[in-house]
Motif scaffolding. Structure first.
Motif, PDB file in Angstrom:
ATOM      1  N   GLY A   1      -1.788   8.655  -2.259  1.00  0.00           N
ATOM      2  CA  GLY A   1      -1.936  10.022  -2.666  1.00  0.00           C
ATOM      3  C   GLY A   1      -3.393  10.429  -2.744  1.00  0.00           C
ATOM      4  N   HIS A   2      -4.276   9.508  -3.108  1.00  0.00           N
ATOM      5  CA  HIS A   2      -5.689   9.842  -3.272  1.00  0.00           C
ATOM      6  C   HIS A   2      -6.320  10.271  -1.953  1.00  0.00           C
ATOM      7  N   ILE A   3      -5.916   9.640  -0.866  1.00  0.00           N
ATOM      8  CA  ILE A   3      -6.474   9.980   0.446  1.00  0.00           C
ATOM      9  C   ILE A   3      -5.989  11.360   0.857  1.00  0.00           C
ATOM     10  N   ASN A   4      -4.715  11.616   0.718  1.00  0.00           N
ATOM     11  CA  ASN A   4      -4.128  12.897   1.119  1.00  0.00           C
ATOM     12  C   ASN A   4      -4.787  14.056   0.387  1.00  0.00           C
ATOM     13  N   ARG A   5      -5.039  13.874  -0.898  1.00  0.00           N
ATOM     14  CA  ARG A   5      -5.620  14.935  -1.719  1.00  0.00           C
ATOM     15  C   ARG A   5      -7.015  15.329  -1.208  1.00  0.00           C
ATOM     16  N   HIS A   6      -7.752  14.376  -0.684  1.00  0.00           N
ATOM     17  CA  HIS A   6      -9.135  14.638  -0.297  1.00  0.00           C
ATOM     18  C   HIS A   6      -9.331  15.000   1.173  1.00  0.00           C
ATOM     19  N   TYR A   7      -8.489  14.483   2.074  1.00  0.00           N
ATOM     20  CA  TYR A   7      -8.851  14.563   3.480  1.00  0.00           C
ATOM     21  C   TYR A   7      -7.866  15.286   4.381  1.00  0.00           C
ATOM     22  N   ARG A   8      -6.748  15.658   3.914  1.00  0.00           N
ATOM     23  CA  ARG A   8      -5.797  16.560   4.541  1.00  0.00           C
ATOM     24  C   ARG A   8      -5.617  16.424   6.052  1.00  0.00           C
ATOM     25  N   ASN A   9      -5.118  15.332   6.495  1.00  0.00           N
ATOM     26  CA  ASN A   9      -4.735  15.134   7.900  1.00  0.00           C
ATOM     27  C   ASN A   9      -5.868  15.289   8.913  1.00  0.00           C
ATOM     28  N   GLU A  10      -7.097  15.098   8.489  1.00  0.00           N
ATOM     29  CA  GLU A  10      -8.222  15.205   9.411  1.00  0.00           C
ATOM     30  C   GLU A  10      -8.667  13.831   9.916  1.00  0.00           C
ATOM     31  N   HIS A  11      -8.182  12.774   9.287  1.00  0.00           N
ATOM     32  CA  HIS A  11      -8.643  11.422   9.588  1.00  0.00           C
ATOM     33  C   HIS A  11      -7.572  10.630  10.328  1.00  0.00           C
ATOM     34  N   LEU A  12      -8.030   9.542  10.945  1.00  0.00           N
ATOM     35  CA  LEU A  12      -7.147   8.621  11.646  1.00  0.00           C
ATOM     36  C   LEU A  12      -6.861   7.419  10.749  1.00  0.00           C
ATOM     37  N   LEU A  13      -5.744   6.771  11.001  1.00  0.00           N
ATOM     38  CA  LEU A  13      -5.414   5.525  10.312  1.00  0.00           C
ATOM     39  C   LEU A  13      -5.186   4.447  11.353  1.00  0.00           C
ATOM     40  N   PHE A  14      -5.748   3.279  11.111  1.00  0.00           N
ATOM     41  CA  PHE A  14      -5.485   2.105  11.921  1.00  0.00           C
ATOM     42  C   PHE A  14      -4.964   1.047  10.964  1.00  0.00           C
ATOM     43  N   THR A  15      -3.742   0.568  11.195  1.00  0.00           N
ATOM     44  CA  THR A  15      -3.180  -0.447  10.309  1.00  0.00           C
ATOM     45  C   THR A  15      -3.285  -1.812  10.938  1.00  0.00           C
ATOM     46  N   GLY A  16      -3.619  -2.784  10.119  1.00  0.00           N
ATOM     47  CA  GLY A  16      -3.615  -4.164  10.543  1.00  0.00           C
ATOM     48  C   GLY A  16      -2.182  -4.665  10.597  1.00  0.00           C
ATOM     49  N   ASN A  17      -2.033  -5.912  10.956  1.00  0.00           N
ATOM     50  CA  ASN A  17      -0.710  -6.514  11.071  1.00  0.00           C
ATOM     51  C   ASN A  17      -0.281  -7.110   9.733  1.00  0.00           C
ATOM     52  N   SER A  18       0.782  -7.831   9.770  1.00  0.00           N
ATOM     53  CA  SER A  18       1.350  -8.484   8.598  1.00  0.00           C
ATOM     54  C   SER A  18       1.745  -7.439   7.567  1.00  0.00           C
ATOM     55  N   PHE A  19       1.277  -7.596   6.333  1.00  0.00           N
ATOM     56  CA  PHE A  19       1.746  -6.680   5.295  1.00  0.00           C
ATOM     57  C   PHE A  19       1.130  -5.287   5.391  1.00  0.00           C
ATOM     58  N   SER A  20      -0.021  -5.127   5.989  1.00  0.00           N
ATOM     59  CA  SER A  20      -0.652  -3.798   6.044  1.00  0.00           C
ATOM     60  C   SER A  20       0.259  -2.767   6.689  1.00  0.00           C
ATOM     61  N   VAL A  21       0.797  -3.082   7.853  1.00  0.00           N
ATOM     62  CA  VAL A  21       1.666  -2.126   8.545  1.00  0.00           C
ATOM     63  C   VAL A  21       3.013  -2.006   7.838  1.00  0.00           C
ATOM     64  N   ARG A  22       3.519  -3.106   7.323  1.00  0.00           N
ATOM     65  CA  ARG A  22       4.796  -3.057   6.609  1.00  0.00           C
ATOM     66  C   ARG A  22       4.674  -2.263   5.312  1.00  0.00           C
ATOM     67  N   ASP A  23       3.568  -2.452   4.587  1.00  0.00           N
ATOM     68  CA  ASP A  23       3.373  -1.709   3.334  1.00  0.00           C
ATOM     69  C   ASP A  23       3.173  -0.226   3.587  1.00  0.00           C
ATOM     70  N   ALA A  24       2.491   0.123   4.665  1.00  0.00           N
ATOM     71  CA  ALA A  24       2.329   1.553   4.995  1.00  0.00           C
ATOM     72  C   ALA A  24       3.694   2.194   5.183  1.00  0.00           C
ATOM     73  N   ASP A  25       4.604   1.469   5.796  1.00  0.00           N
ATOM     74  CA  ASP A  25       5.963   1.964   6.002  1.00  0.00           C
ATOM     75  C   ASP A  25       6.768   1.934   4.705  1.00  0.00           C
ATOM     76  N   LEU A  26       6.651   0.851   3.955  1.00  0.00           N
ATOM     77  CA  LEU A  26       7.435   0.665   2.737  1.00  0.00           C
ATOM     78  C   LEU A  26       7.041   1.635   1.630  1.00  0.00           C
TER      79      LEU A  26
END
Length: 186
Positions: A1-26
């Motif tokens: 939520g902290h990122i969304n509040r400040h940057y409003r869809n102007e930035h890119l996200l790159f997720t690592g493997n293992s738990f990073s991508v799974r946690d982003a989804d979860l």
């Protein structure tokens, strides 16, 4: 939520493997607050993630957040050399440091207690902030949500070409939280 509040869809996200991508989804209850989301699967799963994320930032010309685990970060530590020379849109690298590859706790191999920790979790005790400073990069280390909020809300945040945030996490607590969210009994 902290990122969304400040940057409003102007930035890119790159997720690592293992738990990073799974946690982003979860853990995301809705759409992620990013313009585009990138992911890379190397030969060993964690090859070249920092370098690939940096390449995306340069190619897209947009600020980028990289979320990855400590082993992925260390596996591509040579990518820090290129990040130290970065002059483009800001790159924020968020390293989830739980001192090893706990993704393997989800697999049957975790039941082999004698060799599991040494050969699968591959525990590490690298001083990540010291490694980053050796490359002249700005780094903050956080253990709590309040410390993370302070970093994200600090005056001048995103003014540097590269900022690295190490989030020190407790692997056992994180795994218990995931199991709870997945409704899996221990």
């Amino acid at each position: 939520g902290h990122i969304n509040r400040h940057y409003r869809n102007e930035h890119l996200l790159f997720t690592g493997n293992s738990f990073s991508v799974r946690d982003a989804d979860l853990f995301s209850a809705g759409p992620l607050p990013f313009k585009r989301v990138f992911h890379n699967r190397g030969v060993s799963g964690i090859d070249g993630i920092t370098s690939s994320a940096h390449g995306c930032s340069v190619a897209e010309g947009s600020p980028l957040w990289l979320f990855l685990g400590d082993l992925s970060f260390l596996h591509d530590s040579n990518g820090l050399l290129h990040l130290s020379r970065h002059k483009g849109a800001p790159v924020v690298v968020v390293v989830f440091n739980n001192e090893g590859g706990t993704i393997f706790r989800m697999l049957p191999v975790a039941s082999h207690k004698k060799h599991y920790r040494t050969y699968f979790e591959t525990p590490q005790t690298t001083d990540i902030p010291q490694l980053c400073r050796a490359h002249g990069l700005s780094v903050q280390s956080c253990r709590t949500e309040e410390e993370l909020q302070a970093v994200l809300n600090a005056p001048g945040f995103l003014q540097l070409p590269v900022t690295i945030i190490e989030l020190k996490t407790d692997a056992n607590r994180s795994m218990a939280e995931r199991r709870n969210l997945w409704n899996i009994k221990p």
